[in-house]
Scaffold this active site. Structure first.
Site, PDB file in Angstrom:
ATOM      1  N   GLU A  64      41.782  31.576  37.169  1.00 21.57           N
ATOM      2  CA  GLU A  64      42.669  30.567  37.715  1.00 21.57           C
ATOM      3  C   GLU A  64      42.829  29.470  36.641  1.00 21.57           C
ATOM      4  OE1 GLU A  64      41.899  29.799  41.771  1.00 21.57           O
ATOM      5  OE2 GLU A  64      42.395  32.123  42.268  1.00 21.57           O
ATOM      6  N   GLU A  75      42.994  42.561  37.760  1.00 22.99           N
ATOM      7  CA  GLU A  75      43.276  43.627  37.322  1.00 22.99           C
ATOM      8  C   GLU A  75      44.119  43.757  35.783  1.00 22.99           C
ATOM      9  OE1 GLU A  75      43.935  42.442  40.197  1.00 22.99           O
ATOM     10  OE2 GLU A  75      44.420  43.728  41.685  1.00 22.99           O
ATOM     11  N   CYS A 112      48.569  43.301  43.304  1.00 24.09           N
ATOM     12  CA  CYS A 112      49.777  42.589  43.377  1.00 24.09           C
ATOM     13  C   CYS A 112      50.805  43.218  42.714  1.00 24.09           C
ATOM     14  CB  CYS A 112      49.845  41.055  43.112  1.00 24.09           C
ATOM     15  SG  CYS A 112      49.768  40.691  41.425  1.00 24.09           S
ATOM     16  N   CYS A 115      50.548  43.133  38.964  1.00 23.57           N
ATOM     17  CA  CYS A 115      49.523  43.897  38.329  1.00 23.57           C
ATOM     18  C   CYS A 115      49.828  45.437  38.397  1.00 23.57           C
ATOM     19  CB  CYS A 115      48.172  43.755  39.214  1.00 23.57           C
ATOM     20  SG  CYS A 115      47.385  42.241  38.739  1.00 23.57           S
TER      21      CYS A 115
END
Ligand code: THU
Length: 161
Positions: A64, A75, A112, A115
């Site tokens: 992050e 991923e 997500c 990904c």
């Protein structure tokens, strides 16, 4: 008008212990990788492990950033790292595990959309499916046999002419 129904097989395991050995080993690597996630903002920790045709396992975890969009999911860290380190080597499977510092993740962590799109790129490139195994902290474990199953009608380079 015609109806076209899109269906896919989702393998459901009671726990990681039910996975076949190769998948179990890979999931254990994803769990280990998750422990090094850098997630001071979301407190949501994700680990991913990619198994390659040459037997190598490449890991990633979410990274992050104070400028939120600059961070990256586990991923993509893993699959980009795999392609960077072993370009052209086939990708068999990606395992994903997630936990949170704030609550119990009681269902599998599904990748997500970004990904899925990124994994799809390599699946199309290698013309062979990439399996995805997903787990949380508790609860069932899911496996699908191709990223195209969870990203139907994916955008791909054929649209670019
Ligand atoms: N995250 C992943 O690593 N993988 C996903 O597929 C979804 C979300 C990360 C991004 C961010 O660091 C945190 O989880 C919360 O969204």
């Amino acid at each position: 008008m015609r109806l076209r129904r899109v269906v896919f097989d989702l393998l459901v395991y009671e726990s990681v212990d039910e996975l076949e050995q190769e998948d179990h080993i890979l999931m254990n690597e994803a769990v280990k990788a998750r422990k090094n996630a850098y997630s001071p903002y979301s407190k949501f920790n994700v680990g991913a492990a990619v198994l390659l045709d040459n037997g190598e396992i490449v890991i990633g975890n979410n990274q992050e950033n104070a400028s939120y969009p600059s961070g990256l999911c586990a991923e993509r860290v893993a699959i980009f790292y795999a392609s960077a380190k072993f370009p052209g080597v086939g990708i068999k499977t990606i395992a994903i595990n997630a936990t949170s510092k704030n609550f119990v993740v009681n269902k599998p962590a599904a990748p997500c959309g970004n990904c899925r799109q990124s994994i799809s790129e390599y699946e199309i490139k290698q013309r062979r499916p990439i399996s995805i195994i997903m787990s949380g902290e508790t609860g069932e474990v899911l496996k699908c046999n191709s990223v195209s199953d969870i990203l139907p009608l994916a955008f791909n380079s054929t649209f670019l002419g």
